[in-house]
Design a protein around this motif. Sequence first.
Motif, PDB file in Angstrom:
ATOM      1  N   SER A  10       0.847  -1.283   0.026  1.00 15.82           N
ATOM      2  CA  SER A  10       0.193   0.020   0.005  1.00 15.82           C
ATOM      3  C   SER A  10       0.854   1.142   0.034  1.00 15.82           C
ATOM      4  CB  SER A  10      -0.909   0.121   1.167  1.00 15.82           C
ATOM      5  OG  SER A  10      -0.098  -0.233   2.333  1.00 15.82           O
ATOM      6  N   ARG A  11       1.988   1.097   0.678  1.00 13.59           N
ATOM      7  CA  ARG A  11       2.700   2.363   0.793  1.00 13.59           C
ATOM      8  C   ARG A  11       4.358   2.149   0.307  1.00 13.59           C
ATOM      9  NH1 ARG A  11       3.102   3.753   6.079  1.00 13.59           N
ATOM     10  NH2 ARG A  11       1.919   1.984   6.935  1.00 13.59           N
ATOM     11  N   ILE A  13       8.044   1.486  -0.160  1.00 12.64           N
ATOM     12  CA  ILE A  13       8.701   0.425  -1.328  1.00 12.64           C
ATOM     13  C   ILE A  13       7.804  -0.409  -1.908  1.00 12.64           C
ATOM     14  CG2 ILE A  13      10.519  -1.328  -1.289  1.00 12.64           C
ATOM     15  CD1 ILE A  13      12.046   0.149   1.095  1.00 12.64           C
ATOM     16  N   SER A  34      -4.093  -2.166   7.034  1.00 11.64           N
ATOM     17  CA  SER A  34      -5.140  -1.521   7.304  1.00 11.64           C
ATOM     18  C   SER A  34      -5.426  -0.314   6.406  1.00 11.64           C
ATOM     19  CB  SER A  34      -5.660  -1.162   9.042  1.00 11.64           C
ATOM     20  OG  SER A  34      -4.180  -0.544   9.104  1.00 11.64           O
ATOM     21  N   ASN A  35      -4.494   0.093   5.831  1.00 11.73           N
ATOM     22  CA  ASN A  35      -4.575   1.356   5.425  1.00 11.73           C
ATOM     23  C   ASN A  35      -5.198   1.538   3.841  1.00 11.73           C
ATOM     24  OD1 ASN A  35      -3.977   4.176   4.273  1.00 11.73           O
ATOM     25  ND2 ASN A  35      -2.054   4.234   5.345  1.00 11.73           N
ATOM     26  N   ASP A  59      -3.262  -9.503   7.748  1.00  9.68           N
ATOM     27  CA  ASP A  59      -2.157  -9.362   8.561  1.00  9.68           C
ATOM     28  C   ASP A  59      -1.042 -10.228   8.343  1.00  9.68           C
ATOM     29  OD1 ASP A  59      -0.312  -9.107  10.916  1.00  9.68           O
ATOM     30  OD2 ASP A  59      -1.995  -8.928  12.024  1.00  9.68           O
ATOM     31  N   ASN A  88       7.487  -8.003   1.307  1.00  6.22           N
ATOM     32  CA  ASN A  88       7.900  -6.946   1.826  1.00  6.22           C
ATOM     33  C   ASN A  88       7.469  -6.093   3.097  1.00  6.22           C
ATOM     34  OD1 ASN A  88       8.824  -3.726   0.835  1.00  6.22           O
ATOM     35  ND2 ASN A  88       6.707  -3.481   1.139  1.00  6.22           N
ATOM     36  N   TYR A 153      14.743  -5.600  15.062  1.00 12.61           N
ATOM     37  CA  TYR A 153      14.885  -5.594  13.587  1.00 12.61           C
ATOM     38  C   TYR A 153      15.944  -6.147  12.755  1.00 12.61           C
ATOM     39  CZ  TYR A 153      13.859  -2.891   9.106  1.00 12.61           C
ATOM     40  OH  TYR A 153      13.855  -2.377   8.056  1.00 12.61           O
ATOM     41  N   LYS A 157      15.603  -9.319  10.191  1.00 12.71           N
ATOM     42  CA  LYS A 157      16.198  -9.067   8.730  1.00 12.71           C
ATOM     43  C   LYS A 157      17.208 -10.091   8.579  1.00 12.71           C
ATOM     44  CE  LYS A 157      13.091  -5.775   7.432  1.00 12.71           C
ATOM     45  NZ  LYS A 157      12.269  -6.130   6.553  1.00 12.71           N
ATOM     46  N   GLY A 184      19.275   0.464   2.237  1.00  9.83           N
ATOM     47  CA  GLY A 184      19.872   1.422   3.671  1.00  9.83           C
ATOM     48  C   GLY A 184      18.948   2.255   3.928  1.00  9.83           C
ATOM     49  N   ILE A 186      15.802   4.703   2.840  1.00 13.22           N
ATOM     50  CA  ILE A 186      15.021   5.068   1.762  1.00 13.22           C
ATOM     51  C   ILE A 186      13.822   5.848   2.315  1.00 13.22           C
ATOM     52  CG2 ILE A 186      13.627   3.843  -0.061  1.00 13.22           C
ATOM     53  CD1 ILE A 186      16.513   3.002   0.002  1.00 13.22           C
ATOM     54  N   THR A 188      10.570   7.113   2.704  1.00 12.30           N
ATOM     55  CA  THR A 188       9.220   6.353   2.990  1.00 12.30           C
ATOM     56  C   THR A 188       8.617   6.968   4.442  1.00 12.30           C
ATOM     57  OG1 THR A 188      10.036   4.498   4.276  1.00 12.30           O
ATOM     58  CG2 THR A 188      10.044   4.393   1.865  1.00 12.30           C
TER      59      THR A 188
HETATM   60  P1  NAP Z   1       6.427   1.743   5.153  1.00 13.58           P
HETATM   61  O1  NAP Z   1       6.282   2.755   4.138  1.00 13.58           O
HETATM   62  O2  NAP Z   1       6.040   1.967   6.594  1.00 13.58           O
HETATM   63  O3  NAP Z   1       5.129   0.728   4.830  1.00 13.58           O
HETATM   64  C1  NAP Z   1       4.971  -0.538   5.364  1.00 13.58           C
HETATM   65  C2  NAP Z   1       4.102  -1.414   4.693  1.00 13.58           C
HETATM   66  O4  NAP Z   1       4.036  -2.637   5.304  1.00 13.58           O
HETATM   67  C3  NAP Z   1       2.664  -0.841   4.438  1.00 13.58           C
HETATM   68  O5  NAP Z   1       2.064  -0.951   3.151  1.00 13.58           O
HETATM   69  C4  NAP Z   1       1.771  -1.443   5.465  1.00 13.58           C
HETATM   70  O6  NAP Z   1       0.615  -1.558   5.577  1.00 13.58           O
HETATM   71  C5  NAP Z   1       2.469  -3.024   5.511  1.00 13.58           C
HETATM   72  N1  NAP Z   1       2.337  -3.613   7.082  1.00 13.58           N
HETATM   73  C6  NAP Z   1       2.819  -3.564   7.943  1.00 13.58           C
HETATM   74  N2  NAP Z   1       2.487  -4.147   8.904  1.00 13.58           N
HETATM   75  C7  NAP Z   1       1.812  -5.344   8.135  1.00 13.58           C
HETATM   76  C8  NAP Z   1       0.817  -6.553   8.507  1.00 13.58           C
HETATM   77  N3  NAP Z   1       1.400  -7.138   9.716  1.00 13.58           N
HETATM   78  N4  NAP Z   1       0.339  -7.098   7.412  1.00 13.58           N
HETATM   79  C9  NAP Z   1       0.355  -6.706   6.207  1.00 13.58           C
HETATM   80  N5  NAP Z   1       1.217  -5.627   5.826  1.00 13.58           N
HETATM   81  C10 NAP Z   1       1.549  -4.759   6.900  1.00 13.58           C
HETATM   82  O7  NAP Z   1       7.660   1.042   4.985  1.00 13.58           O
HETATM   83  P2  NAP Z   1       8.647   1.039   3.982  1.00 13.58           P
HETATM   84  O8  NAP Z   1       9.843   1.995   4.351  1.00 13.58           O
HETATM   85  O9  NAP Z   1       8.110   1.077   2.363  1.00 13.58           O
HETATM   86  O10 NAP Z   1       9.303  -0.590   4.249  1.00 13.58           O
HETATM   87  C11 NAP Z   1       8.969  -1.825   3.357  1.00 13.58           C
HETATM   88  C12 NAP Z   1       9.841  -2.870   3.742  1.00 13.58           C
HETATM   89  O11 NAP Z   1      11.545  -2.316   3.278  1.00 13.58           O
HETATM   90  C13 NAP Z   1      10.092  -3.303   5.019  1.00 13.58           C
HETATM   91  O12 NAP Z   1      10.156  -4.547   5.260  1.00 13.58           O
HETATM   92  C14 NAP Z   1      11.076  -2.559   5.862  1.00 13.58           C
HETATM   93  O13 NAP Z   1      11.815  -3.073   6.756  1.00 13.58           O
HETATM   94  C15 NAP Z   1      12.009  -2.368   4.612  1.00 13.58           C
HETATM   95  N6  NAP Z   1      13.181  -1.574   4.449  1.00 13.58           N
HETATM   96  C16 NAP Z   1      12.854  -0.312   4.805  1.00 13.58           C
HETATM   97  C17 NAP Z   1      13.889   0.734   4.499  1.00 13.58           C
HETATM   98  C18 NAP Z   1      13.658   2.142   4.567  1.00 13.58           C
HETATM   99  O14 NAP Z   1      14.682   3.012   4.665  1.00 13.58           O
HETATM  100  N7  NAP Z   1      12.364   2.647   4.392  1.00 13.58           N
HETATM  101  C19 NAP Z   1      15.203   0.292   4.462  1.00 13.58           C
HETATM  102  C20 NAP Z   1      15.488  -1.233   4.612  1.00 13.58           C
HETATM  103  C21 NAP Z   1      14.396  -2.018   4.553  1.00 13.58           C
HETATM  104  P3  NAP Z   1      -0.694  -0.504   5.895  1.00 13.58           P
HETATM  105  O15 NAP Z   1      -0.426   0.641   5.001  1.00 13.58           O
HETATM  106  O16 NAP Z   1      -1.933  -1.004   6.058  1.00 13.58           O
HETATM  107  O17 NAP Z   1      -0.049   0.007   7.276  1.00 13.58           O
END
Ligand code: NAP
Length: 242
Positions: A10-11, A13, A34-35, A59, A88, A153, A157, A184, A186, A188
């Motif tokens: 939904s959001r 990456i 939920s979003n 979930d 993801n 975390y 990972k 690294g 990103i 978001t």
């Molecule tokens: P984000 O913007 O916070 O988005 C998180 C996404 O995960 C949303 O779509 C959320 O859904 C969904 N989600 C969370 N809990 C869930 C659950 N229990 N069941 C189903 N969906 C769930 O995060 P992001 O930054 O894009 O990160 C995406 C992935 O990349 C994650 O695994 C994160 O650990 C990894 N990552 C991110 C970064 C970074 O810098 N951003 C770096 C390294 C790794 P809702 O919209 O419904 O809440």
Amino acid sequence: MRYALVTGGSRGIGRAVCVALAKDGYPVIINYLSNHQAAEETKALVEAAGGKAELLPFDVSDREKTDAALDAWQDAHPDDYIAVLVNNAGIRNDNAMIFMDDDAWHNVLHTNLDSFFYVTRRVLKLMLTKRWGRIVNMASLSGLKGLAGQANYSAAKGGMIAATKALAQEVAQRKVTVNAVAPGFIETDMTAELPKDELVKLVPMRRFGTPEEVADAVAFLASDKASYITGNVISINGGLYT
Ligand code: NAP
């Protein structure tokens, strides 16, 4: 028909991955928690790119809900299968370990690591039967290097990276590849609260990455061009750590 399932689509990456896979011709299943409004926005972006998408909220940290949602999807699509799975969905809940409570530990492990097991186990069966599949796991720099304040975390990972390597060896003969990407910093919602001006000084490229820069690597790993790559982790971090 081969579908792509993106958890947490939904959001952030996950959204960029949905659009990239749609551009490569996959009908996309957008999972989220939920979003609903954000998921609808992702669906609109996929359609604007000429693709097809459907929403499948559940979930990923809950085994029963995961099984029920994926069973219902399969019942509604008897002639289709999920050929590309991008694990993801993720959360973080940072704290020094000395202050970390049980919930912070378990919730991060459940959502980031147990989810990999629940979703992948369910989707893997048809990939193996059809003898073609792509699994891409969203790991992190934190799972390679370990980051202070992220013991939960980093453990999740790091566990995901080790499971990627193990599963890759189990399923390689059936043309199912299993890889991970390790971003690294990103841009978001997950990183919105971080002190960006300080953190970019640590990055050789002096900027955060974009979700699209991660999505392009995921789409490559999901494509036929990556057919001989499995059990690998690609770092996407502007030179922060390799
Ligand atoms: P984000 O913007 O916070 O988005 C998180 C996404 O995960 C949303 O779509 C959320 O859904 C969904 N989600 C969370 N809990 C869930 C659950 N229990 N069941 C189903 N969906 C769930 O995060 P992001 O930054 O894009 O990160 C995406 C992935 O990349 C994650 O695994 C994160 O650990 C990894 N990552 C991110 C970064 C970074 O810098 N951003 C770096 C390294 C790794 P809702 O919209 O419904 O809440």
